[in-house]
Structures are given as structure tokens and as C-alpha cells.
Motif scaffolding. Structure first.
Motif, mmCIF file in Angstrom:
data_model
loop_
_atom_site.group_PDB
_atom_site.id
_atom_site.type_symbol
_atom_site.label_atom_id
_atom_site.label_comp_id
_atom_site.label_asym_id
_atom_site.label_seq_id
_atom_site.Cartn_x
_atom_site.Cartn_y
_atom_site.Cartn_z
ATOM 1 N N SER A 27 -2.957 4.071 2.982
ATOM 2 C CA SER A 27 -3.922 3.601 1.997
ATOM 3 C C SER A 27 -4.585 2.309 2.475
ATOM 4 C CB SER A 27 -3.207 3.351 0.665
ATOM 5 O OG SER A 27 -4.056 2.715 -0.245
ATOM 6 N N ARG A 28 -5.880 2.207 2.286
ATOM 7 C CA ARG A 28 -6.610 0.996 2.685
ATOM 8 C C ARG A 28 -6.196 -0.211 1.854
ATOM 9 N NH1 ARG A 28 -11.074 2.068 6.036
ATOM 10 N NH2 ARG A 28 -11.610 4.277 6.088
ATOM 11 N N ARG A 29 -5.760 0.007 0.630
ATOM 12 C CA ARG A 29 -5.327 -1.107 -0.221
ATOM 13 C C ARG A 29 -4.063 -1.763 0.314
ATOM 14 N NH1 ARG A 29 -4.342 0.765 -5.941
ATOM 15 N NH2 ARG A 29 -3.578 2.614 -4.880
ATOM 16 N N ARG A 30 -3.240 -1.038 1.026
ATOM 17 C CA ARG A 30 -1.970 -1.558 1.539
ATOM 18 C C ARG A 30 -2.083 -2.137 2.947
ATOM 19 N NH1 ARG A 30 0.905 -1.750 -2.913
ATOM 20 N NH2 ARG A 30 1.128 0.232 -3.963
ATOM 21 N N ARG A 31 -3.201 -1.956 3.600
ATOM 22 C CA ARG A 31 -3.346 -2.346 4.999
ATOM 23 C C ARG A 31 -3.040 -3.828 5.227
ATOM 24 N NH1 ARG A 31 -6.835 0.315 8.956
ATOM 25 N NH2 ARG A 31 -6.276 -0.710 10.871
ATOM 26 N N GLY A 32 -3.551 -4.702 4.389
ATOM 27 C CA GLY A 32 -3.297 -6.134 4.536
ATOM 28 C C GLY A 32 -1.823 -6.479 4.417
ATOM 29 N N GLN A 33 -1.161 -5.861 3.458
ATOM 30 C CA GLN A 33 0.266 -6.123 3.275
ATOM 31 C C GLN A 33 1.077 -5.628 4.458
ATOM 32 O OE1 GLN A 33 0.974 -4.080 -0.383
ATOM 33 N NE2 GLN A 33 0.333 -5.799 -1.660
ATOM 34 N N PHE A 34 0.729 -4.461 4.978
ATOM 35 C CA PHE A 34 1.470 -3.915 6.113
ATOM 36 C C PHE A 34 1.199 -4.712 7.386
ATOM 37 C CE2 PHE A 34 1.523 0.457 3.924
ATOM 38 C CZ PHE A 34 2.734 0.163 3.324
ATOM 39 N N ASP A 35 -0.048 -5.183 7.569
ATOM 40 C CA ASP A 35 -0.353 -6.010 8.737
ATOM 41 C C ASP A 35 0.414 -7.328 8.681
ATOM 42 O OD1 ASP A 35 -2.039 -4.111 9.775
ATOM 43 O OD2 ASP A 35 -3.875 -5.063 9.046
ATOM 44 N N GLU A 36 0.504 -7.906 7.499
ATOM 45 C CA GLU A 36 1.256 -9.151 7.334
ATOM 46 C C GLU A 36 2.745 -8.916 7.599
ATOM 47 O OE1 GLU A 36 2.370 -12.262 3.764
ATOM 48 O OE2 GLU A 36 0.531 -11.067 3.609
ATOM 49 N N ALA A 38 4.020 -6.627 9.474
ATOM 50 C CA ALA A 38 4.203 -6.316 10.886
ATOM 51 C C ALA A 38 4.297 -7.584 11.732
ATOM 52 C CB ALA A 38 3.070 -5.439 11.387
ATOM 53 N N MET A 39 3.698 -8.664 11.275
ATOM 54 C CA MET A 39 3.711 -9.911 12.040
ATOM 55 C C MET A 39 4.913 -10.799 11.714
ATOM 56 S SD MET A 39 1.265 -9.541 14.037
ATOM 57 C CE MET A 39 1.212 -11.144 14.772
ATOM 58 N N LEU A 40 5.708 -10.444 10.732
ATOM 59 C CA LEU A 40 6.857 -11.266 10.346
ATOM 60 C C LEU A 40 7.829 -11.559 11.490
ATOM 61 C CD1 LEU A 40 7.735 -10.066 6.752
ATOM 62 C CD2 LEU A 40 6.885 -12.297 7.450
ATOM 63 N N PRO A 41 8.160 -10.621 12.355
ATOM 64 C CA PRO A 41 9.103 -10.943 13.437
ATOM 65 C C PRO A 41 8.573 -12.003 14.404
ATOM 66 C CG PRO A 41 8.917 -8.578 13.185
ATOM 67 C CD PRO A 41 7.858 -9.193 12.327
#
Length: 55
Positions: A27-36, A38-41
Motif C-alpha cells: 500500500s502506498r499509504r504504508r510506504r513511509g512507515q516501512f521505509d522508516e 527499514a532504516m532503523l538498523p
């Protein structure tokens, strides 16, 4: 209701759940949350040096 009908229902329900998860994940609405997430490590933690020791 015999076992084959039950198996068919479970298979169709599982497939519908799988499709729902795929739609949710892409979903495009979740893209920002998933990108953020993904960068946590790679985020630097406060108080931790490069050697891994705490100050």
C-alpha cells in the motif's frame, strides 16, 4: 459438510488472507512507515560509540 468442503473453505480463506497481506504491505499509504522501519538498523544510538562500548 465433509472434510473436502472444509479443506476448500480453509484454502480459500488462507488465499484471501494472503492477498490481503500483500495489498497491505504494498500500500502506498504504508510506504513511509516501512521505509522508516527499514532504516532503523542503521540509525545511530545515543551514547554508543563506534566500538560498541557505552560512554
Amino acid at each position: 459438510m465433509d472434510i473436502n468442503t472444509l479443506r476448500t473453505i480453509v484454502t480459500v480463506a488462507s488465499f484471501a488472507l494472503f492477498i490481503g497481506i500483500v495489498v497491505w504491505a504494498w500500500s502506498r499509504r504504508r510506504r513511509g512507515q516501512f521505509d522508516e522501519a527499514a532504516m532503523l538498523p542503521f540509525a545511530e544510538k545515543e551514547g554508543v560509540e563506534a566500538s560498541g562500548e557505552r560512554k
